[in-house]
Design a protein around this motif. Structure first.
Motif, PDB file in Angstrom:
ATOM      1  N   VAL A 130       8.831  12.491  34.612  1.00 16.63           N
ATOM      2  CA  VAL A 130       7.996  11.032  34.133  1.00 16.63           C
ATOM      3  C   VAL A 130       8.810  10.757  33.791  1.00 16.63           C
ATOM      4  CG1 VAL A 130       6.435  10.056  33.230  1.00 16.63           C
ATOM      5  CG2 VAL A 130       6.196  12.440  34.640  1.00 16.63           C
ATOM      6  N   ARG A 131       8.982   9.038  34.030  1.00 13.40           N
ATOM      7  CA  ARG A 131       9.998   7.941  32.915  1.00 13.40           C
ATOM      8  C   ARG A 131       9.515   7.488  32.487  1.00 13.40           C
ATOM      9  NH1 ARG A 131      15.495   6.488  35.401  1.00 13.40           N
ATOM     10  NH2 ARG A 131      16.100   8.000  34.428  1.00 13.40           N
TER      11      ARG A 131
ATOM     12  N   GLU B 224      -1.151  16.170  44.817  1.00  8.43           N
ATOM     13  CA  GLU B 224      -0.019  17.076  43.965  1.00  8.43           C
ATOM     14  C   GLU B 224       0.299  16.088  42.363  1.00  8.43           C
ATOM     15  OE1 GLU B 224       1.839  20.809  44.903  1.00  8.43           O
ATOM     16  OE2 GLU B 224       1.563  19.486  46.266  1.00  8.43           O
ATOM     17  N   LYS B 225       0.209  14.771  42.644  1.00  9.04           N
ATOM     18  CA  LYS B 225       1.365  14.088  42.113  1.00  9.04           C
ATOM     19  C   LYS B 225       0.327  13.073  41.348  1.00  9.04           C
ATOM     20  CE  LYS B 225       4.952  12.400  44.819  1.00  9.04           C
ATOM     21  NZ  LYS B 225       5.301  11.563  45.919  1.00  9.04           N
ATOM     22  N   ARG B 226      -0.587  13.000  42.198  1.00 13.99           N
ATOM     23  CA  ARG B 226      -2.300  12.284  41.441  1.00 13.99           C
ATOM     24  C   ARG B 226      -2.745  12.876  40.155  1.00 13.99           C
ATOM     25  NH1 ARG B 226      -3.407  10.151  46.305  1.00 13.99           N
ATOM     26  NH2 ARG B 226      -4.562  11.863  46.751  1.00 13.99           N
ATOM     27  N   TYR B 227      -2.826  14.724  40.485  1.00 20.38           N
ATOM     28  CA  TYR B 227      -3.169  16.110  39.368  1.00 20.38           C
ATOM     29  C   TYR B 227      -2.829  15.838  38.536  1.00 20.38           C
ATOM     30  CZ  TYR B 227      -4.351  20.095  38.280  1.00 20.38           C
ATOM     31  OH  TYR B 227      -4.742  21.464  37.151  1.00 20.38           O
ATOM     32  N   LEU B 228      -0.718  16.177  38.603  1.00 20.81           N
ATOM     33  CA  LEU B 228      -0.486  16.203  37.451  1.00 20.81           C
ATOM     34  C   LEU B 228      -0.226  14.963  36.962  1.00 20.81           C
ATOM     35  CD1 LEU B 228       2.839  18.336  39.727  1.00 20.81           C
ATOM     36  CD2 LEU B 228       1.295  19.639  37.861  1.00 20.81           C
ATOM     37  N   ALA B 229      -0.131  13.905  36.758  1.00 17.05           N
ATOM     38  CA  ALA B 229      -0.163  12.615  35.811  1.00 17.05           C
ATOM     39  C   ALA B 229      -2.001  12.821  35.207  1.00 17.05           C
ATOM     40  CB  ALA B 229      -0.004  11.391  37.184  1.00 17.05           C
TER      41      ALA B 229
ATOM     42  N   GLU C 152       1.645   6.010  35.319  1.00 20.00           N
ATOM     43  CA  GLU C 152       1.780   5.108  36.403  1.00 20.00           C
ATOM     44  C   GLU C 152       2.846   5.858  37.508  1.00 20.00           C
ATOM     45  OE1 GLU C 152       0.332   2.581  36.255  1.00 20.00           O
ATOM     46  OE2 GLU C 152      -0.136   2.657  34.244  1.00 20.00           O
ATOM     47  N   PRO C 153       2.318   5.602  38.867  1.00 19.88           N
ATOM     48  CA  PRO C 153       3.502   6.312  39.771  1.00 19.88           C
ATOM     49  C   PRO C 153       4.952   5.768  39.793  1.00 19.88           C
ATOM     50  CG  PRO C 153       1.200   5.370  40.725  1.00 19.88           C
ATOM     51  CD  PRO C 153       0.836   4.492  39.190  1.00 19.88           C
ATOM     52  N   SER C 154       4.918   4.223  39.641  1.00 20.92           N
ATOM     53  CA  SER C 154       6.547   3.424  39.206  1.00 20.92           C
ATOM     54  C   SER C 154       7.188   5.082  37.936  1.00 20.92           C
ATOM     55  CB  SER C 154       6.513   2.417  38.803  1.00 20.92           C
ATOM     56  OG  SER C 154       5.368   2.478  37.513  1.00 20.92           O
ATOM     57  N   GLN C 155       6.982   5.430  37.260  1.00 20.60           N
ATOM     58  CA  GLN C 155       6.814   6.155  36.707  1.00 20.60           C
ATOM     59  C   GLN C 155       7.733   7.447  36.793  1.00 20.60           C
ATOM     60  OE1 GLN C 155       4.188   5.977  33.233  1.00 20.60           O
ATOM     61  NE2 GLN C 155       5.214   3.993  32.380  1.00 20.60           N
TER      62      GLN C 155
ATOM     63  N   GLY D  20      11.066  12.500  46.433  1.00 21.30           N
ATOM     64  CA  GLY D  20      10.167  11.528  45.852  1.00 21.30           C
ATOM     65  C   GLY D  20      11.043  10.059  45.140  1.00 21.30           C
ATOM     66  N   MET D  21      12.421  10.366  45.975  1.00 24.94           N
ATOM     67  CA  MET D  21      13.713   9.404  43.967  1.00 24.94           C
ATOM     68  C   MET D  21      14.144   8.104  45.647  1.00 24.94           C
ATOM     69  SD  MET D  21      16.367  12.576  43.809  1.00 24.94           S
ATOM     70  CE  MET D  21      17.183  11.511  42.534  1.00 24.94           C
TER      71      MET D  21
END
Length: 557
Positions: free
Chosen positions: A267-268, A321-326, A339-342, A554-555
């Motif tokens: 994450v950035r 999984e993305k939502r969970y980890l975020a 944020e998803p964009s990060q 996911g890049m």
């Protein structure tokens, strides 16, 4: 060696053939070669490109294993962590770790139940349990000690250190683990060390096992299509999550693996990065899982999930999984949203855990074991290396090597316990020695800054890189000036690069650091094509494959 000639250099017989070039295979290769054993290692992809490229990138003693009473594993993990800090100091670094505590007495009963292998959800590790666990952790890590003992900090003092941390804590345990800055290169250096110890030992990436013959295996070069066969006294299946599939290709029906996938985010998020202040947060979440986040190459690494999966080739980090980890990070930093964009990169690997029907994924042992089968129509043993992890690979490799030596009635010449790895050999341990190394390497680089970058990437092997590229290393990439054109060309020629993804995702940190773009891919592909004699069709294929790989991670390239 060109792709068309690689298998022609392979002997007809080896005492040991290792299938799988993950960290277990690389570690065993290095140990066997150090004992003078001629061995062949093959991997259908690149070295350390499967689960070994998808861990939390920690070298840790496994504090959570105390909860399940796996004291032997904790003791071994803590010792091996300390050994790696000494043997690979160029890639393995201390990492101050914070364990948030939300109550004083929570978790005592669930901890007792889990200790006796009874079902219990542990979502509150109170100060008493935390202090006891960290005290035991220090005790198990006393051998080859390289880092300070733990300390417990009360809420006010902890929030003074980390103001963005949740105000729900009553205290926090502070202790030390280690992180690995470039896991894939450490695996590669084990292979390079092994080949230096025994030039008759051979390691080939992009070579698959397609079947068995009496007393041996059939091989196919995935780059050239060339096929051959070799016989062996012993076959080692180090295929990780693919162990049962590898055995199936050999004609063996086995059911050794019950893998769990673990997904991570990179994450950035500048605020989150600064809130960590160089530390890792290792925390039990409200759902009973253990998660982590820590600074990684200027960004933040967040992990991880633990989900059973039957086919390792289908493992991806999905949207859930993305939502969970975020979202779970807000349990420790409630005012910082990801944020998803990060999320600029996701990755997923399958842990090669032993098959354990009915157990909660987090309760499956992370210990290792070795299972024995035989090639069909022969007495040739096939040993499968089940489990293991980055931290304990050396100890596991030593156990497997000792087994092989007994089978071959060969003595052990030396131990790998104190053996430095690659660029960790003679790595400076104090500021004065480090400055001396920087000055030495800067004699063949444009500046001391450039010399330091090479040391960060290669340790003391930076001497070899700098001297080999001295005439043109000052020519930076147009798309990524922190890398030199000849530096990438040298890697292609000397570090078993078979595909463009090998170069961008594993030999360098270009993808992991978030610097991959279409212009970088195109420029690097041109350098690789010139270095490895790719024609225009192959060049286009490699660019297309790399773009597909970026999509799977996911890049947004």
């Amino acid at each position: 060696m060109t792709a068309n000639s690689r298998l022609r250099a392979v002997a007809h017989h080896y005492p040991v053939v290792i299938i799988g070039g993950g960290i277990n295979g690389c570690g065993l290769f290095r140990d066997l070669a150090a004992q003078g054993i001629d061995c062949l290692l093959v991997d259908k992809g690149d070295f350390c490109s499967g689960a070994s490229a998808a861990p939390s990138r920690l070298i840790h003693g496994g504090i959570k294993y105390l909860e399940t009473g796996e004291f032997r594993l904790v003791r071994q993990s803590a010792m091996e962590r300390n050994l790696l800090l000494k043997n690979a100091p160029h890639y393995v670094k201390p990492l101050e770790t914070v364990l948030p505590v939300y109550s004083w007495f929570g978790g005592i009963v669930p901890s007792i139940r889990r200790f006796f292998r009874l079902k219990a959800t542990l979502n509150d590790r109170g100060a008493i349990i935390t202090e006891l666990g960290l005290w035991m952790y220090d005790l198990f890590g006393r051998h080859v000690r390289t880092m300070p003992n733990h300390r417990l900090r009360l809420k006010k003092r902890m929030l003074g250190l980390m103001p963005e941390l949740t105000k729900k804590i009553v205290a926090a345990g502070i202790y030390y683990e280690a992180r690995i800055t470039h896991a894939e290169r450490l695996g590669l250096e084990l292979l390079l060390d092994g080949k230096a110890d025994n030039p008759a030992a051979v390691a080939l990436n992009h070579v698959s096992v397609t079947g068995s013959r009496i007393g041996g295996v059939l091989l196919r070069d995935e780059l050239s299509g060339e096929c051959t066969s070799v016989t062996a006294d012993i076959v080692i299946n180090a295929g990780g999550a693919w162990i049962d599939l590898v055995n199936k290709s050999l004609g063996i029906d086995s059911h050794h693996i019950g893998g769990n996938k673990g997904s991570h985010l990179i994450v950035r998020n500048k605020r989150l990065y600064e809130a960590l202040d160089g530390r890792m947060i290792y925390f039990g979440s409200a759902d009973g899982r253990v998660n982590l986040l820590y600074p990684f190459m200027g960004n933040v690494l967040v992990g991880s999930t633990d989900i059973p999966i039957t086919n390792p080739d289908l493992a991806i980090c999905d949207d859930e999984e993305k939502r969970y980890l975020a979202n779970v990070t807000r349990e420790v930093f409630p005012d910082i949203a990801i944020e998803p964009s990060q999320i600029f990169m996701t990755y997923c690997g399958v842990r090669p855990l032993p098959r354990s029907e009915g157990l909660d994924p987090g309760a499956v042992s992370r210990d290792h074991s070795i299972a024995k089968d035989e090639l069909p129509d022969s007495r040739t043993p096939v040993y499968s290396l089940i489990g293991g992890k980055w931290t304990t690979y050396r100890g596991f490799s030593e156990e497997a090597c000792d087994l092989v030596l007994r089978e071959l009635t060969r003595p052990r010449r030396c131990s790998t316990r104190e053996m430095a790895i690659g660029g960790g050999r003679d790595f400076p341990t104090d500021a004065a020695a480090h400055a001396c190394l920087v000055r030495e390497i800067s004699a063949t680089t444009p500046s001391q800054e450039a010399a330091q970058r090479l040391i960060d990437r290669y340790g003391t092997r930076a001497r070899l890189v700098a001297s080999s590229t001295a005439n043109s290393i000052h020519q930076p990439l147009h798309s990524l000036p922190r890398y030199g054109r000849e530096e990438l060309a040298w890697i292609c020629r000397n570090e078993s690069v078979g595909r463009l993804t090998d170069l961008l995702f594993r030999r360098t940190d270009i993808a992991l650091s978030g610097d991959l773009s279409l212009t970088v891919i195109t420029e690097a592909a041109g350098i690789a094509a010139e270095s490895l004699a790719w024609d225009a069709a192959r060049l286009k294929q490699e660019i297309d494959t790399t773009l597909h790989t970026c999509h799977s991670f996911g890049m947004g390239v």
